[in-house]
Design a protein around this motif. Structure first.
Motif, PDB file in Angstrom:
ATOM      1  N   HIS A 136       3.116  49.310  30.520  1.00 33.75           N
ATOM      2  CA  HIS A 136       4.370  48.710  30.988  1.00 33.75           C
ATOM      3  C   HIS A 136       5.234  48.370  29.783  1.00 33.75           C
ATOM      4  CE1 HIS A 136       7.162  46.331  33.410  1.00 33.75           C
ATOM      5  NE2 HIS A 136       6.505  46.712  34.492  1.00 33.75           N
ATOM      6  N   SER A 137       6.527  48.418  29.956  1.00 37.28           N
ATOM      7  CA  SER A 137       7.441  47.985  28.901  1.00 37.28           C
ATOM      8  C   SER A 137       7.469  46.458  28.855  1.00 37.28           C
ATOM      9  CB  SER A 137       8.847  48.521  29.176  1.00 37.28           C
ATOM     10  OG  SER A 137       9.494  47.724  30.142  1.00 37.28           O
ATOM     11  N   PRO A 138       8.001  45.864  27.775  1.00 37.27           N
ATOM     12  CA  PRO A 138       8.166  44.411  27.723  1.00 37.27           C
ATOM     13  C   PRO A 138       9.227  43.882  28.687  1.00 37.27           C
ATOM     14  CG  PRO A 138       8.174  45.349  25.510  1.00 37.27           C
ATOM     15  CD  PRO A 138       8.317  46.487  26.467  1.00 37.27           C
ATOM     16  N   HIS A 162       0.717  36.828  17.530  1.00 37.50           N
ATOM     17  CA  HIS A 162      -0.388  37.731  17.874  1.00 37.50           C
ATOM     18  C   HIS A 162       0.104  38.834  18.811  1.00 37.50           C
ATOM     19  CE1 HIS A 162      -0.308  34.555  20.877  1.00 37.50           C
ATOM     20  NE2 HIS A 162      -1.221  35.124  21.631  1.00 37.50           N
ATOM     21  N   SER A 163       0.802  39.808  18.216  1.00 30.07           N
ATOM     22  CA  SER A 163       1.368  40.932  18.953  1.00 30.07           C
ATOM     23  C   SER A 163       1.209  42.215  18.151  1.00 30.07           C
ATOM     24  CB  SER A 163       2.858  40.705  19.231  1.00 30.07           C
ATOM     25  OG  SER A 163       3.079  39.622  20.101  1.00 30.07           O
ATOM     26  N   ASN A 164       1.291  43.350  18.855  1.00 32.80           N
ATOM     27  CA  ASN A 164       1.130  44.648  18.207  1.00 32.80           C
ATOM     28  C   ASN A 164       2.289  45.587  18.537  1.00 32.80           C
ATOM     29  OD1 ASN A 164      -1.281  43.763  17.063  1.00 32.80           O
ATOM     30  ND2 ASN A 164      -2.520  44.534  18.751  1.00 32.80           N
ATOM     31  N   VAL A 165       2.091  46.872  18.296  1.00 29.30           N
ATOM     32  CA  VAL A 165       3.143  47.878  18.386  1.00 29.30           C
ATOM     33  C   VAL A 165       3.112  48.556  19.756  1.00 29.30           C
ATOM     34  CG1 VAL A 165       3.992  50.043  17.430  1.00 29.30           C
ATOM     35  CG2 VAL A 165       3.061  48.276  15.896  1.00 29.30           C
ATOM     36  N   HIS A 166       4.211  48.448  20.490  1.00 30.12           N
ATOM     37  CA  HIS A 166       4.278  49.037  21.821  1.00 30.12           C
ATOM     38  C   HIS A 166       4.247  50.568  21.769  1.00 30.12           C
ATOM     39  CE1 HIS A 166       5.954  50.116  25.784  1.00 30.12           C
ATOM     40  NE2 HIS A 166       5.406  48.978  26.187  1.00 30.12           N
ATOM     41  N   ALA A 167       4.817  51.169  20.743  1.00 33.23           N
ATOM     42  CA  ALA A 167       4.839  52.627  20.631  1.00 33.23           C
ATOM     43  C   ALA A 167       3.430  53.218  20.523  1.00 33.23           C
ATOM     44  CB  ALA A 167       5.676  53.049  19.419  1.00 33.23           C
ATOM     45  N   ASN A 173       3.229  43.922  23.725  1.00 26.57           N
ATOM     46  CA  ASN A 173       3.477  44.505  22.408  1.00 26.57           C
ATOM     47  C   ASN A 173       4.966  44.756  22.206  1.00 26.57           C
ATOM     48  OD1 ASN A 173       0.813  44.375  21.631  1.00 26.57           O
ATOM     49  ND2 ASN A 173       0.340  46.490  22.193  1.00 26.57           N
ATOM     50  N   LEU A 174       5.373  44.903  20.952  1.00 25.39           N
ATOM     51  CA  LEU A 174       6.787  44.878  20.585  1.00 25.39           C
ATOM     52  C   LEU A 174       7.371  46.282  20.422  1.00 25.39           C
ATOM     53  CD1 LEU A 174       6.540  42.012  17.955  1.00 25.39           C
ATOM     54  CD2 LEU A 174       7.463  41.836  20.262  1.00 25.39           C
ATOM     55  N   LEU A 175       8.578  46.440  20.968  1.00 25.99           N
ATOM     56  CA  LEU A 175       9.331  47.679  20.821  1.00 25.99           C
ATOM     57  C   LEU A 175       9.872  47.809  19.394  1.00 25.99           C
ATOM     58  CD1 LEU A 175      11.466  47.373  24.083  1.00 25.99           C
ATOM     59  CD2 LEU A 175       9.413  48.785  23.773  1.00 25.99           C
ATOM     60  N   ASP A 176      10.238  49.024  19.026  1.00 32.24           N
ATOM     61  CA  ASP A 176      10.799  49.249  17.692  1.00 32.24           C
ATOM     62  C   ASP A 176      12.030  48.375  17.446  1.00 32.24           C
ATOM     63  OD1 ASP A 176       8.836  51.153  17.517  1.00 32.24           O
ATOM     64  OD2 ASP A 176      10.202  52.879  17.467  1.00 32.24           O
ATOM     65  N   THR A 177      12.892  48.254  18.454  1.00 30.79           N
ATOM     66  CA  THR A 177      14.100  47.442  18.291  1.00 30.79           C
ATOM     67  C   THR A 177      13.750  45.980  18.028  1.00 30.79           C
ATOM     68  OG1 THR A 177      14.200  47.283  20.715  1.00 30.79           O
ATOM     69  CG2 THR A 177      15.626  48.918  19.648  1.00 30.79           C
ATOM     70  N   GLN A 178      12.678  45.498  18.659  1.00 29.76           N
ATOM     71  CA  GLN A 178      12.241  44.125  18.423  1.00 29.76           C
ATOM     72  C   GLN A 178      11.681  43.965  17.018  1.00 29.76           C
ATOM     73  OE1 GLN A 178       9.717  44.188  22.043  1.00 29.76           O
ATOM     74  NE2 GLN A 178      10.769  42.308  22.647  1.00 29.76           N
ATOM     75  N   LEU A 179      10.913  44.937  16.570  1.00 30.72           N
ATOM     76  CA  LEU A 179      10.362  44.887  15.214  1.00 30.72           C
ATOM     77  C   LEU A 179      11.480  44.861  14.176  1.00 30.72           C
ATOM     78  CD1 LEU A 179       7.444  47.470  15.542  1.00 30.72           C
ATOM     79  CD2 LEU A 179       7.301  44.977  15.684  1.00 30.72           C
ATOM     80  N   ILE A 180      12.513  45.650  14.411  1.00 30.04           N
ATOM     81  CA  ILE A 180      13.655  45.664  13.489  1.00 30.04           C
ATOM     82  C   ILE A 180      14.321  44.288  13.459  1.00 30.04           C
ATOM     83  CG2 ILE A 180      15.960  46.629  13.148  1.00 30.04           C
ATOM     84  CD1 ILE A 180      14.763  49.288  14.301  1.00 30.04           C
ATOM     85  N   ALA A 181      14.416  43.631  14.621  1.00 27.47           N
ATOM     86  CA  ALA A 181      15.014  42.297  14.689  1.00 27.47           C
ATOM     87  C   ALA A 181      14.158  41.267  13.961  1.00 27.47           C
ATOM     88  CB  ALA A 181      15.211  41.883  16.146  1.00 27.47           C
ATOM     89  N   GLU A 207       6.084  49.923   8.132  1.00 26.18           N
ATOM     90  CA  GLU A 207       7.280  50.764   8.131  1.00 26.18           C
ATOM     91  C   GLU A 207       8.477  50.049   8.745  1.00 26.18           C
ATOM     92  OE1 GLU A 207       8.922  55.016   9.986  1.00 26.18           O
ATOM     93  OE2 GLU A 207       6.786  54.502  10.126  1.00 26.18           O
ATOM     94  N   TYR A 208       8.254  49.333   9.862  1.00 20.11           N
ATOM     95  CA  TYR A 208       9.377  48.766  10.604  1.00 20.11           C
ATOM     96  C   TYR A 208       9.704  47.321  10.218  1.00 20.11           C
ATOM     97  CZ  TYR A 208      10.197  52.636  13.782  1.00 20.11           C
ATOM     98  OH  TYR A 208      10.558  53.856  14.307  1.00 20.11           O
ATOM     99  N   VAL A 209       8.707  46.539   9.830  1.00 14.76           N
ATOM    100  CA  VAL A 209       8.930  45.120   9.521  1.00 14.76           C
ATOM    101  C   VAL A 209       8.904  44.879   8.018  1.00 14.76           C
ATOM    102  CG1 VAL A 209       8.237  42.748  10.075  1.00 14.76           C
ATOM    103  CG2 VAL A 209       7.800  44.566  11.728  1.00 14.76           C
TER     104      VAL A 209
END
Length: 346
Positions: A171-173, A222-227, A234-242, A283-285
């Motif tokens: 599922h997406s966030p 305590h979260s990981n990578v949704h991709a 888990n966090l989307l790329d856009t969230q990691l960038i934020a 890479e993202y954070v």
């Protein structure tokens, strides 16, 4: 040395049927994944220790010695009962500090954490995971005075603060509504008190509302990578960038269900599955934005990292994988230390 961004020891002590769970933590191998001896074996000098009210149904099924104190017709806690459970877990933390003879300290500042590092003392930073028990800002002030320095306003179920985050895998966030107006007010209130605001149990809309409210770093303890693992938490790329743009930190969750691409709890999960998340986060954070947030005593762990004393093996595996010492030190403790400096300001 390791500072671990999330554990559920205090809830584990509250659930325990041991006649003296604090004594067991200090002097025995406690049931579960954490005790003082294993922290020392794991070279873990500190962490965020969650105060968390387990779901009523879970307590009913797994802790009959506790559930007998509630009315037969109950299907959930009252607000007062939630508050009492939180206070009971805080009192466990107090007892650990008092009875440890200087081996454990509740830390209220970066200076306290620094002292623990120098004195080889376990630094306990208190975190509230799900704030449903609090109804007035005066209570937030009272808890801050007690030593609370980190708050996750919502957990999985809806509350006065927001929608919560519960969804079947994959599922997406995006699970619906985000924070209520009260929830957004409390995000600001936490920042005004220089408290860390945890987004690990916020859905996507709540995350972006929090990002708009905060001027301090965004932290997912305590979260990981949704991709890689499409769990809603888990966090989307856009969230990691934020998170990176805010100067924040993501603490990698060790529960295999939040690491594996199939979302399964599987003890055969190898290190490489975790390392894929670390590589992606780097890479993202960025190297200053990645840390550990194990979820020990609250998650299903691989046989490669079943309890907190296995951190040295994980660190050796990271070194063998090719991570240089400075990167490992950043992930192990320096990034947590830096973000606390930016948020607590003392």
């Amino acid at each position: 040395m390791v500072f671990d961004g999330h554990n559920d020891l205090l809830a584990r002590l509250w659930l325990s049927s041991h006649k003296d769970p604090v004594g067991a933590f200090l002097h025995e191998t406690l049931d579960g994944q954490i005790d003082l001896h294993r922290c020392q074996q794991g070279r873990v000098f500190g962490g965020l220790f969650a105060i968390f009210v387990p779901p009523f149904d879970y307590v009913k099924a797994n802790a009959p010695h506790i559930i007998v104190h509630y009315a037969d017709h109950q299907t959930d806690y009252t607000t007062m009962q939630r508050y009492d459970i939180c206070m009971a877990q805080f009192e466990y933390a107090q007892q650990i500090e008092y009875r440890s003879q200087g081996q454990v300290k509740i830390c209220r500042s970066v200076a306290d954490i620094n002292a623990c590092m120098q004195q080889q003392c376990l630094a306990m930073v208190l975190h509230l995971e799900g704030a449903e028990a609090l109804t007035e800002l005066s209570q937030l002030d009272a808890w801050h005075a007690l030593g609370l320095r980190s708050v996750g306003l919502v957990w999985n179920q809806p509350s006065q603060f927001g929608h919560g985050l519960q969804a079947k895998f994959p599922h997406s966030p995006n699970t619906g509504l985000g924070l209520t107006e009260l929830g957004q007010t409390w995000v600001l209130a936490c920042e005004e008190r220089s408290m860390l605001v945890d987004v690990s149990h916020m859905n996507e809309q709540a995350f972006w509302q929090t990002q708009q409210c905060l001027t301090q770093p965004i932290v997912a303890t305590h979260s990981n990578v949704h991709a890689i693992c499409p769990q809603a938490r888990n966090l989307l790329d856009t969230q990691l960038i934020a998170v990176k743009a805010s100067g924040g930190v993501v603490g990698v969750n060790f529960d295999t269900a939040f690491l594996r691409s199939d979302g399964k709890r599987n003890k055969d999960t190898p290190y490489e599955v975790m390392f894929a998340h670390l590589d992606y986060l780097l890479e993202y954070v960025g190297e200053q934005g990645v840390a550990f947030g194990s979820d020990y005593d609250g998650g299903f762990m691989s046989a490669h990292w079943p309890s907190i004393d296995y951190f040295p093996r994980l660190i050796d595996a990271l070194s063998d994988y090719g991570y240089r010492d400075t990167r490992i030190e950043n992930i192990c403790y320096k990034n947590w230390h830096a973000v606390f400096n930016r948020i607590w300001k003392s």
